[in-house]
Structure formats: C-alpha cells, structure tokens
Design a protein around this motif. Structure first.
Motif, short mmCIF file in Angstrom:
data_model
loop_
_atom_site.label_atom_id
_atom_site.label_comp_id
_atom_site.label_asym_id
_atom_site.label_seq_id
_atom_site.Cartn_x
_atom_site.Cartn_y
_atom_site.Cartn_z
N GLY A 22 0.79 -1.22 0.00
CA GLY A 22 0.00 0.00 0.00
C GLY A 22 0.82 1.27 0.00
N ASP A 23 2.13 1.15 0.23
CA ASP A 23 3.01 2.33 0.21
C ASP A 23 3.51 2.58 -1.20
OD1 ASP A 23 2.80 2.66 2.96
OD2 ASP A 23 4.57 1.43 3.36
N LYS A 24 3.81 3.84 -1.51
CA LYS A 24 4.41 4.22 -2.79
C LYS A 24 5.65 5.06 -2.52
CE LYS A 24 0.22 4.34 -5.57
NZ LYS A 24 -0.64 5.16 -6.44
N ILE A 25 6.73 4.73 -3.21
CA ILE A 25 7.99 5.47 -3.10
C ILE A 25 8.35 5.96 -4.49
CG2 ILE A 25 10.44 5.33 -2.51
CD1 ILE A 25 9.69 2.92 -0.67
N ALA A 26 8.49 7.27 -4.63
CA ALA A 26 8.85 7.84 -5.93
C ALA A 26 10.27 7.43 -6.31
CB ALA A 26 8.75 9.36 -5.88
N CYS A 27 10.47 7.20 -7.61
CA CYS A 27 11.79 6.86 -8.12
C CYS A 27 11.88 7.28 -9.58
CB CYS A 27 12.08 5.36 -7.97
SG CYS A 27 11.05 4.28 -8.96
N THR A 28 13.08 7.16 -10.14
CA THR A 28 13.31 7.41 -11.55
C THR A 28 14.03 6.21 -12.14
OG1 THR A 28 13.54 9.78 -11.14
CG2 THR A 28 14.41 8.96 -13.22
N VAL A 29 13.50 5.68 -13.24
CA VAL A 29 14.17 4.59 -13.93
C VAL A 29 15.30 5.21 -14.75
CG1 VAL A 29 13.92 2.70 -15.58
CG2 VAL A 29 12.01 3.29 -14.07
N ARG A 30 16.54 4.78 -14.48
CA ARG A 30 17.72 5.35 -15.16
C ARG A 30 18.21 4.50 -16.31
NH1 ARG A 30 18.18 10.54 -14.33
NH2 ARG A 30 20.19 10.22 -15.29
N ASP A 31 18.04 3.18 -16.20
CA ASP A 31 18.27 2.32 -17.36
C ASP A 31 17.35 1.11 -17.25
OD1 ASP A 31 19.75 0.05 -16.15
OD2 ASP A 31 21.44 1.42 -16.03
N LEU A 32 17.09 0.51 -18.42
CA LEU A 32 16.05 -0.50 -18.50
C LEU A 32 16.43 -1.56 -19.52
CD1 LEU A 32 13.05 -0.99 -17.58
CD2 LEU A 32 12.36 0.40 -19.52
N SER A 33 16.11 -2.83 -19.22
CA SER A 33 16.31 -3.92 -20.16
C SER A 33 15.11 -4.85 -20.05
CB SER A 33 17.60 -4.69 -19.86
OG SER A 33 17.42 -5.55 -18.75
N LEU A 34 15.15 -5.94 -20.77
CA LEU A 34 14.08 -6.94 -20.67
C LEU A 34 14.11 -7.69 -19.35
CD1 LEU A 34 14.17 -8.45 -24.27
CD2 LEU A 34 12.52 -6.84 -23.33
N GLU A 49 13.03 -5.73 -0.25
CA GLU A 49 13.72 -6.62 -1.19
C GLU A 49 12.88 -6.94 -2.42
OE1 GLU A 49 16.94 -7.86 -1.24
OE2 GLU A 49 17.13 -6.33 0.31
N LYS A 50 11.57 -7.07 -2.25
CA LYS A 50 10.66 -7.36 -3.36
C LYS A 50 9.55 -6.33 -3.37
CE LYS A 50 11.59 -12.25 -3.70
NZ LYS A 50 11.03 -13.54 -4.10
N PHE A 51 9.19 -5.88 -4.57
CA PHE A 51 8.16 -4.85 -4.71
C PHE A 51 7.65 -4.84 -6.15
CE2 PHE A 51 12.29 -2.89 -5.48
CZ PHE A 51 12.10 -2.28 -6.71
N THR A 52 6.65 -3.99 -6.41
CA THR A 52 6.13 -3.80 -7.76
C THR A 52 6.60 -2.45 -8.26
OG1 THR A 52 4.19 -5.14 -7.28
CG2 THR A 52 4.05 -3.66 -9.17
N LEU A 53 7.19 -2.44 -9.43
CA LEU A 53 7.62 -1.20 -10.08
C LEU A 53 6.53 -0.76 -11.05
CD1 LEU A 53 9.82 0.94 -10.70
CD2 LEU A 53 10.63 -0.61 -12.50
N VAL A 54 6.13 0.51 -10.94
CA VAL A 54 5.09 1.06 -11.81
C VAL A 54 5.72 2.20 -12.61
CG1 VAL A 54 2.84 2.17 -11.91
CG2 VAL A 54 3.30 0.47 -10.13
N VAL A 55 5.66 2.07 -13.95
CA VAL A 55 6.15 3.11 -14.86
C VAL A 55 4.95 3.54 -15.71
CG1 VAL A 55 7.87 3.74 -16.59
CG2 VAL A 55 8.39 1.94 -14.93
#
Length: 79
Positions: A22-34, A49-55
């Motif tokens: 239920g928590d959200k932490i702002a971040c910036t994706v700096r590089d990305l791959s498959l 250690e484990k979470f869901t990334l939302v872009v």
C-alpha cells in the motif's frame, strides 16, 4: 571489461514509483532492459527486497527483486 548482463540495458529517465504493502515510493528509472533496471531513489534503505515497479509512461507494472544497493541507486531484476 566484459558485460555480464543477460540483456542489453538502455539509458532512460522515466518517472516511476515503487509499490509495496500500500506504500508508494517515488523513483526514476535510469536504465532498462528486458530483465531488469537501475532505479534512482532518495533512500534505498527504505525499499523492501521485493516490490512492484510502476512506470505509468510505459503502462508497466512488474514485480522486482533488489539485487544491488548503492547510494541513491537500486539494481533490480524482473520476476
């Protein structure tokens, strides 16, 4: 130097957030791959250690596991 990643990464700068319990932490994706990404965060110690990334820009919502922590950076692999 030999690159040990499974897939090539591409430099990006995309706003995103980390969701966990239920928590959200702002971040910036700096590089990305498959297979993973590098994330810039204000305090990597607060990220589980484990979470869901939302872009939102890409409509991406993917489970991640932290594989590397550094000052203001996280390396994650996609699950």
């Amino acid at each position: 130097m030999v690159e040990g990643r499974e897939a090539p990464r591409y430099r990006v700068k995309k706003p995103a957030w980390i969701e966990h319990g239920g928590d959200k932490i702002a971040c910036t994706v700096r590089d990305l791959s498959l297979t993973g990404a590098s994330l810039e965060v204000s305090d990597p110690r607060n990220v589980p250690e484990k979470f869901t990334l939302v872009v939102p820009e890409d409509g991406l919502k993917i489970a991640c596991q932290v594989i590397r922590r550094a000052e203001f950076r996280l390396g994650v692999k996609f699950e």
